[in-house]
Motif scaffolding. Sequence first.
Motif, PDB file in Angstrom:
ATOM      1  N   TYR A 159      25.572 -50.839  23.338  1.00 49.81           N
ATOM      2  CA  TYR A 159      24.830 -51.448  22.290  1.00 49.81           C
ATOM      3  C   TYR A 159      23.877 -51.304  20.608  1.00 49.81           C
ATOM      4  CZ  TYR A 159      28.372 -54.939  25.203  1.00 49.81           C
ATOM      5  OH  TYR A 159      29.197 -55.292  25.413  1.00 49.81           O
ATOM      6  N   PRO A 160      23.766 -51.345  19.998  1.00 47.47           N
ATOM      7  CA  PRO A 160      22.657 -51.139  19.494  1.00 47.47           C
ATOM      8  C   PRO A 160      21.226 -52.365  19.354  1.00 47.47           C
ATOM      9  CG  PRO A 160      24.177 -52.271  17.542  1.00 47.47           C
ATOM     10  CD  PRO A 160      24.712 -51.793  19.724  1.00 47.47           C
ATOM     11  N   LEU A 223      25.077 -46.540  21.477  1.00 49.65           N
ATOM     12  CA  LEU A 223      24.658 -47.077  19.761  1.00 49.65           C
ATOM     13  C   LEU A 223      22.789 -47.263  19.860  1.00 49.65           C
ATOM     14  CD1 LEU A 223      27.587 -48.410  18.883  1.00 49.65           C
ATOM     15  CD2 LEU A 223      26.875 -46.527  17.908  1.00 49.65           C
ATOM     16  N   GLN A 224      22.644 -47.185  20.927  1.00 52.23           N
ATOM     17  CA  GLN A 224      21.370 -48.097  21.087  1.00 52.23           C
ATOM     18  C   GLN A 224      20.405 -47.588  20.538  1.00 52.23           C
ATOM     19  OE1 GLN A 224      18.674 -46.699  24.830  1.00 52.23           O
ATOM     20  NE2 GLN A 224      19.578 -45.103  25.006  1.00 52.23           N
ATOM     21  N   TRP A 225      19.926 -46.821  19.356  1.00 50.85           N
ATOM     22  CA  TRP A 225      19.396 -46.403  18.774  1.00 50.85           C
ATOM     23  C   TRP A 225      19.975 -46.389  17.308  1.00 50.85           C
ATOM     24  CZ3 TRP A 225      13.933 -46.512  19.985  1.00 50.85           C
ATOM     25  CH2 TRP A 225      14.039 -46.323  21.337  1.00 50.85           C
ATOM     26  N   ALA A 226      21.104 -46.549  17.114  1.00 47.63           N
ATOM     27  CA  ALA A 226      21.327 -46.781  15.439  1.00 47.63           C
ATOM     28  C   ALA A 226      21.097 -47.047  14.912  1.00 47.63           C
ATOM     29  CB  ALA A 226      23.090 -47.089  16.186  1.00 47.63           C
ATOM     30  N   ALA A 227      20.135 -49.069  14.672  1.00 42.99           N
ATOM     31  CA  ALA A 227      20.146 -49.744  13.806  1.00 42.99           C
ATOM     32  C   ALA A 227      18.513 -49.207  14.021  1.00 42.99           C
ATOM     33  CB  ALA A 227      20.626 -50.906  14.614  1.00 42.99           C
ATOM     34  N   GLN A 228      17.840 -48.154  14.668  1.00 42.91           N
ATOM     35  CA  GLN A 228      16.361 -48.457  14.301  1.00 42.91           C
ATOM     36  C   GLN A 228      15.473 -48.002  13.697  1.00 42.91           C
ATOM     37  OE1 GLN A 228      14.717 -44.336  15.868  1.00 42.91           O
ATOM     38  NE2 GLN A 228      12.760 -45.181  16.580  1.00 42.91           N
ATOM     39  N   GLY A 229      14.676 -49.056  13.624  1.00 42.27           N
ATOM     40  CA  GLY A 229      13.729 -49.215  11.744  1.00 42.27           C
ATOM     41  C   GLY A 229      14.770 -49.905  10.770  1.00 42.27           C
ATOM     42  N   HIS A 230      15.737 -50.618  11.453  1.00 45.15           N
ATOM     43  CA  HIS A 230      16.237 -51.465  10.472  1.00 45.15           C
ATOM     44  C   HIS A 230      17.111 -53.009  11.534  1.00 45.15           C
ATOM     45  CE1 HIS A 230      17.550 -49.249   7.093  1.00 45.15           C
ATOM     46  NE2 HIS A 230      17.575 -47.934   7.743  1.00 45.15           N
ATOM     47  N   GLU A 306      25.861 -39.527  21.250  1.00 43.98           N
ATOM     48  CA  GLU A 306      24.302 -40.666  20.196  1.00 43.98           C
ATOM     49  C   GLU A 306      24.389 -40.516  18.782  1.00 43.98           C
ATOM     50  OE1 GLU A 306      20.368 -40.572  20.821  1.00 43.98           O
ATOM     51  OE2 GLU A 306      20.098 -38.404  21.217  1.00 43.98           O
ATOM     52  N   CYS A 307      24.664 -42.469  18.268  1.00 40.97           N
ATOM     53  CA  CYS A 307      24.740 -41.523  17.462  1.00 40.97           C
ATOM     54  C   CYS A 307      23.358 -42.604  16.403  1.00 40.97           C
ATOM     55  CB  CYS A 307      25.554 -43.242  16.410  1.00 40.97           C
ATOM     56  SG  CYS A 307      25.764 -42.529  14.518  1.00 40.97           S
ATOM     57  N   LEU A 308      22.916 -41.703  15.609  1.00 41.76           N
ATOM     58  CA  LEU A 308      21.512 -41.665  14.782  1.00 41.76           C
ATOM     59  C   LEU A 308      21.455 -42.272  13.597  1.00 41.76           C
ATOM     60  CD1 LEU A 308      19.858 -39.105  17.382  1.00 41.76           C
ATOM     61  CD2 LEU A 308      19.859 -41.439  17.138  1.00 41.76           C
ATOM     62  N   ASN A 309      20.848 -42.439  12.525  1.00 38.26           N
ATOM     63  CA  ASN A 309      20.289 -42.914  10.924  1.00 38.26           C
ATOM     64  C   ASN A 309      19.625 -42.533  10.877  1.00 38.26           C
ATOM     65  OD1 ASN A 309      17.902 -44.380  10.642  1.00 38.26           O
ATOM     66  ND2 ASN A 309      18.973 -45.923  12.315  1.00 38.26           N
ATOM     67  N   SER A 310      19.447 -41.756   9.516  1.00 37.59           N
ATOM     68  CA  SER A 310      18.705 -41.022   9.013  1.00 37.59           C
ATOM     69  C   SER A 310      17.542 -42.277   8.044  1.00 37.59           C
ATOM     70  CB  SER A 310      19.361 -39.879   7.737  1.00 37.59           C
ATOM     71  OG  SER A 310      20.603 -39.299   8.912  1.00 37.59           O
ATOM     72  N   MET A 318      24.286 -42.262   8.989  1.00 38.08           N
ATOM     73  CA  MET A 318      24.320 -42.019   9.629  1.00 38.08           C
ATOM     74  C   MET A 318      25.057 -40.515  11.118  1.00 38.08           C
ATOM     75  SD  MET A 318      23.390 -44.923  10.792  1.00 38.08           S
ATOM     76  CE  MET A 318      23.686 -45.065  12.791  1.00 38.08           C
ATOM     77  N   HIS A 319      24.516 -40.659  11.716  1.00 39.59           N
ATOM     78  CA  HIS A 319      25.404 -38.957  12.050  1.00 39.59           C
ATOM     79  C   HIS A 319      25.392 -38.767  13.463  1.00 39.59           C
ATOM     80  CE1 HIS A 319      20.242 -38.725  11.669  1.00 39.59           C
ATOM     81  NE2 HIS A 319      20.614 -38.264  12.477  1.00 39.59           N
ATOM     82  N   LEU A 320      25.921 -38.013  13.967  1.00 42.39           N
ATOM     83  CA  LEU A 320      26.330 -37.613  15.976  1.00 42.39           C
ATOM     84  C   LEU A 320      25.055 -36.232  16.338  1.00 42.39           C
ATOM     85  CD1 LEU A 320      30.098 -38.410  15.503  1.00 42.39           C
ATOM     86  CD2 LEU A 320      27.994 -40.052  15.995  1.00 42.39           C
ATOM     87  N   LYS A 321      24.576 -36.765  17.384  1.00 39.26           N
ATOM     88  CA  LYS A 321      23.827 -35.807  18.134  1.00 39.26           C
ATOM     89  C   LYS A 321      24.792 -35.637  19.828  1.00 39.26           C
ATOM     90  CE  LYS A 321      19.851 -34.723  18.131  1.00 39.26           C
ATOM     91  NZ  LYS A 321      18.774 -35.722  18.807  1.00 39.26           N
ATOM     92  N   PRO A 322      25.602 -34.696  20.457  1.00 39.26           N
ATOM     93  CA  PRO A 322      25.586 -34.291  21.812  1.00 39.26           C
ATOM     94  C   PRO A 322      24.270 -34.742  22.335  1.00 39.26           C
ATOM     95  CG  PRO A 322      26.262 -32.730  19.864  1.00 39.26           C
ATOM     96  CD  PRO A 322      25.164 -33.454  19.438  1.00 39.26           C
TER      97      PRO A 322
END
Length: 324
Positions: A159-160, A223-230, A306-310, A318-322
């Motif tokens: 979860y984000p 997805l835990q950091w997907a919304a970081q900063g938002h 993991e999915c992170l935003n820019s 949004m982009h992925l990192k292994p």
Amino acid sequence: MYGTTYLDPTTKKENGCHRSDVAEIATSGIPVDYKVNLACSGAETVHVLPAAAGGQDFKGQRPQADQLKDLAAKYDIKLVQLSISGNDLGFSKIIEDCVWQFLYGPVGRYCWKKWDWTVKQALAKEIPEKVGNVVDRIRSVMRQSGHRDGSYVLAIQSYPSPVPLSSSYRYAQGSSFTSNRYAPGGCPFYDQDTNWARKDVVNSIAHMLEGVADKKNLHYLDLQWAAQGHEVCADGVRQAKAGETLTSPTPGRNAEWMRFLSAGAARPQGQKEESFHPNSYGQLALGRCLGAFYDKVASGPHRKYECLNSPGQGPEGMHLKPLA
């Protein structure tokens, strides 16, 4: 695609499952003929299990695994993506209690002290066993429908976080209804509670789900950091302002991607149950994550990302990192 909305026969509320028309599966861009959203707001593992294994109807709909079985009998399934465990853990009740303590409780009565032990105990054994059982049952349903293991992607996602760390709020803590975190922010949490939710609860759920993925040989999307900063009330972003509309919205790079607290006529933003869930931008961001994730795992050897935003970009960044 179908399954975006319906009337809950129990509560008579519209969107009983709160299925968004821009839900992550709908906006993932995965190149298939049909994308089906079976997820339902508030559902627990017992509502995903097939009826033959003890699964129960929920909000007027059959168990999700039985709905999946019907689809698998008709279509060549390419991806089954699970978002599960938060409701079994009672995460929404925990968030609600943290809000209540901030608004109505004595100053300094932190909700994390009440819930920390319960959360840790549930995540240690009870919840992973329930999730693992769902995975086993889904595989069984798919086999019965002629889909052998490995012929489709079976994945689980975390979860984000809906809230930032306390150091990243744009409002000082304050207390009760006089705090800007209540109004205009819609994020009435103590610093200690929000840090616990972000660093302990969201992170622990992610690690638990990753552990299930490892044990059951699943693909895993963190997805835990997907919304970081938002997140709600995050510094550097904002809510919509006067003059911004659906046709001329807040730019995604400047917007919160989570719904703030909605309670009563004074704070209208959908139903209360939708509070602290992804808004339209959040759903679009998760859709980008899911599409990129499927591209990777359907054709490559790596199982976990993991999915992170820019920073400075909207959902398109949004982009992925292994994951190691």
